[in-house]
Write an enzyme that holds these catalytic residues in place. Structure first.
Site, PDB file in Angstrom:
ATOM      1  N   ASP A 184     -27.812 -26.102 -39.609  1.00 50.62           N
ATOM      2  CA  ASP A 184     -28.697 -24.878 -39.786  1.00 50.62           C
ATOM      3  C   ASP A 184     -30.041 -25.020 -39.236  1.00 50.62           C
ATOM      4  O   ASP A 184     -30.877 -25.619 -39.626  1.00 50.62           O
ATOM      5  CB  ASP A 184     -28.795 -24.774 -41.471  1.00 50.62           C
ATOM      6  CG  ASP A 184     -27.799 -24.782 -42.268  1.00 50.62           C
ATOM      7  OD1 ASP A 184     -26.986 -23.465 -42.227  1.00 50.62           O
ATOM      8  OD2 ASP A 184     -27.246 -25.410 -42.775  1.00 50.62           O
ATOM      9  N   ARG A 231     -33.110 -27.884 -39.602  1.00 47.67           N
ATOM     10  CA  ARG A 231     -32.570 -29.473 -40.043  1.00 47.67           C
ATOM     11  C   ARG A 231     -33.148 -30.384 -38.924  1.00 47.67           C
ATOM     12  O   ARG A 231     -32.945 -31.687 -39.196  1.00 47.67           O
ATOM     13  CB  ARG A 231     -30.814 -29.406 -39.816  1.00 47.67           C
ATOM     14  CG  ARG A 231     -30.393 -28.451 -41.001  1.00 47.67           C
ATOM     15  CD  ARG A 231     -30.731 -28.463 -42.238  1.00 47.67           C
ATOM     16  NE  ARG A 231     -30.117 -27.463 -42.950  1.00 47.67           N
ATOM     17  CZ  ARG A 231     -30.448 -26.946 -44.310  1.00 47.67           C
ATOM     18  NH1 ARG A 231     -31.648 -27.521 -44.687  1.00 47.67           N
ATOM     19  NH2 ARG A 231     -29.717 -26.258 -45.189  1.00 47.67           N
ATOM     20  N   ARG A 257     -35.810 -15.259 -44.805  1.00 50.00           N
ATOM     21  CA  ARG A 257     -34.866 -15.907 -43.776  1.00 50.00           C
ATOM     22  C   ARG A 257     -34.261 -14.492 -43.414  1.00 50.00           C
ATOM     23  O   ARG A 257     -33.392 -14.716 -42.019  1.00 50.00           O
ATOM     24  CB  ARG A 257     -33.937 -16.600 -44.384  1.00 50.00           C
ATOM     25  CG  ARG A 257     -34.452 -18.134 -45.211  1.00 50.00           C
ATOM     26  CD  ARG A 257     -33.210 -18.669 -46.016  1.00 50.00           C
ATOM     27  NE  ARG A 257     -32.166 -18.968 -45.351  1.00 50.00           N
ATOM     28  CZ  ARG A 257     -30.852 -19.047 -46.097  1.00 50.00           C
ATOM     29  NH1 ARG A 257     -30.736 -18.854 -47.443  1.00 50.00           N
ATOM     30  NH2 ARG A 257     -29.659 -19.374 -45.335  1.00 50.00           N
ATOM     31  N   LYS A 288     -24.795 -14.503 -40.320  1.00 50.55           N
ATOM     32  CA  LYS A 288     -24.596 -14.631 -42.075  1.00 50.55           C
ATOM     33  C   LYS A 288     -25.311 -14.123 -42.924  1.00 50.55           C
ATOM     34  O   LYS A 288     -26.532 -13.566 -42.282  1.00 50.55           O
ATOM     35  CB  LYS A 288     -24.699 -16.145 -42.087  1.00 50.55           C
ATOM     36  CG  LYS A 288     -26.095 -16.694 -41.927  1.00 50.55           C
ATOM     37  CD  LYS A 288     -26.044 -18.177 -42.074  1.00 50.55           C
ATOM     38  CE  LYS A 288     -27.564 -18.838 -42.020  1.00 50.55           C
ATOM     39  NZ  LYS A 288     -27.703 -20.511 -42.184  1.00 50.55           N
ATOM     40  N   HIS A 289     -24.997 -13.567 -43.889  1.00 49.41           N
ATOM     41  CA  HIS A 289     -23.730 -14.094 -44.768  1.00 49.41           C
ATOM     42  C   HIS A 289     -22.619 -13.014 -44.941  1.00 49.41           C
ATOM     43  O   HIS A 289     -23.082 -12.125 -45.840  1.00 49.41           O
ATOM     44  CB  HIS A 289     -24.337 -14.616 -46.018  1.00 49.41           C
ATOM     45  CG  HIS A 289     -25.108 -15.747 -45.725  1.00 49.41           C
ATOM     46  ND1 HIS A 289     -26.638 -15.641 -45.768  1.00 49.41           N
ATOM     47  CD2 HIS A 289     -25.057 -17.299 -45.875  1.00 49.41           C
ATOM     48  CE1 HIS A 289     -27.348 -16.799 -45.494  1.00 49.41           C
ATOM     49  NE2 HIS A 289     -26.307 -17.681 -45.606  1.00 49.41           N
ATOM     50  N   HIS A 307     -26.142 -20.612 -54.470  1.00 48.18           N
ATOM     51  CA  HIS A 307     -25.998 -22.135 -54.526  1.00 48.18           C
ATOM     52  C   HIS A 307     -25.658 -22.277 -56.109  1.00 48.18           C
ATOM     53  O   HIS A 307     -24.994 -23.418 -56.530  1.00 48.18           O
ATOM     54  CB  HIS A 307     -27.215 -22.574 -54.169  1.00 48.18           C
ATOM     55  CG  HIS A 307     -27.341 -22.574 -52.704  1.00 48.18           C
ATOM     56  ND1 HIS A 307     -28.123 -21.461 -52.073  1.00 48.18           N
ATOM     57  CD2 HIS A 307     -27.217 -23.333 -51.760  1.00 48.18           C
ATOM     58  CE1 HIS A 307     -28.114 -21.876 -50.884  1.00 48.18           C
ATOM     59  NE2 HIS A 307     -27.543 -23.022 -50.434  1.00 48.18           N
ATOM     60  N   ASP A 322     -19.496 -20.251 -45.955  1.00 44.24           N
ATOM     61  CA  ASP A 322     -20.555 -20.894 -46.418  1.00 44.24           C
ATOM     62  C   ASP A 322     -20.049 -22.203 -46.963  1.00 44.24           C
ATOM     63  O   ASP A 322     -19.090 -22.215 -47.216  1.00 44.24           O
ATOM     64  CB  ASP A 322     -21.505 -20.125 -47.507  1.00 44.24           C
ATOM     65  CG  ASP A 322     -22.898 -20.599 -47.301  1.00 44.24           C
ATOM     66  OD1 ASP A 322     -23.199 -21.722 -46.748  1.00 44.24           O
ATOM     67  OD2 ASP A 322     -23.646 -19.379 -47.590  1.00 44.24           O
TER      68      ASP A 322
END
Length: 610
Positions: A145, A153, A214, A244-245, A257, A330
């Site tokens: 990501d 990351r 984002r 995404k998403h 999440h 995901d």
């Protein structure tokens, strides 16, 4: 879970959809449907032959993309060996590949995969070597990501760019393409060939706790253009981009999440608002699309999340939108996909829905065996698996993994974090900083009139391996620009004592810069800014995450939106404050009034300059 660290926005005001859509003047009808992203590859016969030689167990493995702890494929630290044994039942990435024959591995900073560029390249090479040395070994599709902004990351010394909403504020397709081109080249140099970016969600809900900055913004036409440009940049550098998403996560106040969101858009509104960026991505030849763990009753009234919905993934994405690229879930460890079904059913149902890659299941052994059993018992056919495996192999072939799976340190040194790349990131950032309030032309701040600057405010943990903390970065940047700047961290919830300390320090300064982070009506950050203003010192508020902070800070004589607290965006904000560059960003989302969320305070496209 793959989007770790993008927590709650803390915004409580929830304007009606009608208000937000009215404020988003650029909302347009859906773009024309595109054809398939890619025609059949010329080496399809060779790839089909590879599939025909695979055992059933190898086929099942190819469908999974899995995390693994450690900086090395064969010799990780003992703590990472212990974590792997506990979570996966293997010691190393090499053992993971030997036991499960997974087709992909995802890198995370928290899994200690991304310490520095040479190490990342060595880890990638070790993974490829371990897989290719197995009987009928295949190259591994390594992903991560790297959205930039608040989700990245791979940190310094790699080049880190402004995040999507900042790019949306800049509004430049050329900048979005440049971002993708440079970021893609750096990822590829480290052996990462699939990036879970760009975010194609249209963020029309200020209370969205998981997307927010984002997203490129609230206007589907603008988001579509930037998504397509970034896809072109990434894929032009030989890295698979991932929109995404799907079918759209921009209008929810639930984080998938930790919960199971429901999108209440009508089919007509979905076509106008959520679909256009995905259509644009498909038209741009997107290599992969990631599913969302949320329910859209207007598209499928079964109560299933989109990740497990055949009407959504096959009926709409494949058949209606004409997409024949790779569909990746995901993270299967997220609550949104685990609410209705157990972890053994989820991967089977995802494959039945039309998914090709199963990302990061919480229990790989359980998920892997569930798919294997489903084929053996006839719930899934081997032909269905072959369909997805062929898509994945086509992507690996297109990315050059069969021809050239390894990377070298020389390529890392030539490409990753070069001076030219870092300068490009700074230039892009300078076009994103948005000036929202500038009473009495306080900005640009005069070094002669206000030589001593106190920087206070929130210091959230660095989101992407940048220097941090934000107050320190801002103070350092202002000092380099000729001010005498000092930093005082006051946090996201300053106590009365902390506020009193900041007020006392402000009296010894000529001006104050306050970094704010998701300010709410009852936030102590709001009290801090009000008391700083009461000292008579000029105060410049810099919203370092959501731009909605400005609505809660009516007393601040100057307000800027930086959209993230990464170094590149904070340095840009400092240059704008100092007058080194003029503010050029325009709001990509509307900001509602704090006292009346039905009213728009600043519309899409608003932004001041000098």
């Amino acid at each position: 879970m793959h989007d770790t660290g993008t927590g709650s926005t803390g915004n409580t005001a929830q304007p009606s959809r009608r208000t937000v859509l009215a404020a988003t003047a650029g909302v347009t009808a859906a773009l024309a449907a595109a054809g398939p992203a890619h025609a059949a590859a010329p080496d399809d016969s060779r790839l089909r032959a590879l599939v025909s030689r695979m055992t059933l167990e190898e086929k099942v493995g190819q469908l999974f993309v899995m995390r693994v702890y450690g900086h090395s494929a064969t010799a990780p630290d003992q703590a990472d060996i212990d974590a792997n044994l506990k979570e996966i039942g293997v010691r190393t990435a090499a053992e993971l590949l030997a036991k499960y024959r997974v087709g992909g591995i995802i890198y995370f900073a928290w899994a200690h995969n991304t310490r520095e560029p040479h190490q990342i390249a060595d880890l990638s090479n070790g993974i490829q070597k371990a897989s290719l040395e197995l009987p009928r070994g295949l190259p591994v599709l390594i992903s991560t990501d790297q959205e930039h902004g608040i989700v990245a990351r791979v940190g310094k010394p790699a080049t880190l760019f402004p995040g999507a909403m900042a790019v949306g504020a800049g509004g430049s397709r050329s900048d979005a393409r440049t971002l993708g081109r440079i970021a893609g080249a750096e990822l590829r140099a480290m052996g990462i060939r699939q990036d879970y970016s760009p975010v194609a969600d249209v963020n029309v809900n200020p209370a969205n706790p998981v997307i927010g900055v984002r997203s490129f913004g609230a206007d589907p036409r603008a988001v579509s253009a930037l998504v397509a440009a970034e896809v072109a940049g990434y894929q032009g550098s030989g890295v698979a981009a991932t929109a995404k998403h799907f079918p759209g996560h921009g209008d929810t106040n639930v984080d998938s999440h930790t919960g199971f969101p429901t999108i209440t858009h009508s089919r007509e509104l979905w076509e106008k608002l959520d679909a256009p960026p995905f259509r644009a991505a498909i038209a741009a030849g997107i290599d992969s699309i990631m599913t969302a763990h949320l329910m859209v009753p207007a598209l499928d009234d079964s109560g299933d999340p989109a990740t497990l919905s055949r009407p959504i993934l096959t009926g709409i994405l494949r058949e209606r939108l004409g997409y024949d690229g790779v569909v990746v879930t995901d993270s299967l460890g997220m609550e949104g996909v685990r609410t209705k079904y157990g972890d053994a059913r989820v991967p089977v149902l995802a494959l039945k829905a039309g998914v090709d890659q199963l990302l990061n299941p919480p229990d790989l052994d359980l998920a892997w065996n569930a798919v294997l059993t489903a084929v053996r018992e006839g719930e899934l056919t081997e032909a269905r698996l072959d369909e997805s495996i062929l898509r994945v192999l086509r992507l690996k072939s297109r990315l050059g993994l069969f021809r050239s799976p390894y990377v070298g340190h020389g390529g890392v040194d030539r490409i990753v974090g070069t001076r030219a790349h870092l300068a490009a990131a700074d230039r892009i950032a300078e076009r994103t900083t948005t000036l929202l309030v500038n009473e009495g032309r306080l900005l640009p701040l005069s070094r002669r009139r206000y030589p001593r600057v106190l920087v206070v405010g929130a210091d959230p943990a660095s989101p992407s391996g940048t220097t941090g903390p934000p107050t320190g970065v801002l103070a350092g940047a202002l000092s380099e620009l000729g001010f005498t700047a000092t930093a005082l961290s006051t946090g996201t919830a300053p106590s009365a004592a902390t506020i009193a300390k900041a007020v006392a320090a402000a009296r010894d300064a000529d001006a104050v810069v306050a970094a704010t982070y998701n300010v709410t009506a009852g936030s102590a950050q709001k009290t801090l800014v009000e008391q700083l203003v009461a000292t008579g010192r000029p105060v410049v508020a810099v919203a370092i995450r959501n731009p909605y902070d400005v609505a809660q800070l009516p007393s601040a004589p100057a307000c800027l939106a930086a959209y993230s607290w990464t170094d590149v965006e904070l340095r840009s904000a400092a240059r704008v404050i100092a007058g080194r560059v003029k503010p050029r960003g325009k709001l990509p989302v509307p900001v509602q009034r704090a006292d009346d969320p039905e009213q728009v305070l600043y519309p899409v496209g608003y932004g001041l300059s000098y």
